[in-house]
Design an enzyme around this catalytic site. Sequence first.
Site, PDB file in Angstrom:
ATOM      1  N   PRO A  89      32.183  45.082  42.606  1.00  0.00           N
ATOM      2  CG  PRO A  89      31.466  47.229  42.038  1.00  0.00           C
ATOM      3  CD  PRO A  89      31.490  45.817  41.554  1.00  0.00           C
ATOM      4  CD  GLU A 116      25.973  51.553  36.070  1.00  0.00           C
ATOM      5  OE1 GLU A 116      26.092  51.650  37.293  1.00  0.00           O
ATOM      6  OE2 GLU A 116      26.719  52.131  35.254  1.00  0.00           O
ATOM      7  NE  ARG A 154      53.314  36.228  43.341  1.00  0.00           N
ATOM      8  CZ  ARG A 154      54.602  36.428  43.120  1.00  0.00           C
ATOM      9  NH1 ARG A 154      55.021  36.637  41.908  1.00  0.00           N
ATOM     10  NH2 ARG A 154      55.468  36.403  44.112  1.00  0.00           N
ATOM     11  CG  ASP A 169      55.530  36.808  47.157  1.00  0.00           C
ATOM     12  OD1 ASP A 169      56.640  37.244  46.828  1.00  0.00           O
ATOM     13  OD2 ASP A 169      54.751  36.231  46.384  1.00  0.00           O
TER      14      ASP A 169
END
Length: 236
Positions: A89, A116, A154, A169
């Site tokens: 994160p 963690e 993609r 896109d």
Amino acid sequence: MRIDILTLFPGMFSGFLDGSLLGAARTAGILDIRLVDIRDFAEGPHRQVDDRPFGGGPGMLLMPGPVVSCIEAVQQAARPAGRVLMLTPGGRRLDQAVVEELAAEQRLVLVCGRYEGFDARVKETVAADEISIGDYVLSGGEVAAMVIVDAVARLVPGVLGDEESARQDSFSGADRLVEGPQYTRPREFRGLHVPEVLLSGDHRRIAAWRQEQAVEATRRRTTVPPTPGLARRSTP
Ligand code: ADE
């Protein structure tokens, strides 16, 4: 393109990787995606992969040994060595520019954390970048790895079939605009009509209208403050 995914939960990827777009690209040999179980590189009778953090604190950390051994093994198994990305994160935030950068690589090694997170020495031992898919905490890097694989695939030539559709896109192209509204049949739905310009057959007018709409959609998204309740529809 080759992608090695290092995880404690390879089973999480089966439906995802066999799905229509990725499954077909893998069968066609355009994408070579391999799953590697980090636990196979753990030692001892219990094949332990996690332990408590020094200094105290909640939860468990991934031990550096199994993770680094796993990364080294997949790097040595094939050339060229891949660009190693640890999913955390706190990493560099993923956006379409990062996706384009990753799609230009010949090979990626995605390392999924659990618990963690990783012992800090993993990153000091192997040359790795950290990537986050957004400012929220997932239970592990697996879902983040799927997001990266999906978005990168993609852009790999041959995966979509229609290269133009990736170029059009949202967030693509030099201006990074989001797409404006699009319509299909019927021409009228519950009293709502498809804008006349889209039915005009005048390609220049249509292109100009789409550009205007994209600019407006981008402006709204970046300058209008979010409403409390985030655009929740009011129920009558
Ligand atoms: N692992 C846990 N949370 C994550 C996030 N937001 N992005 C990438 N990997 C993660």
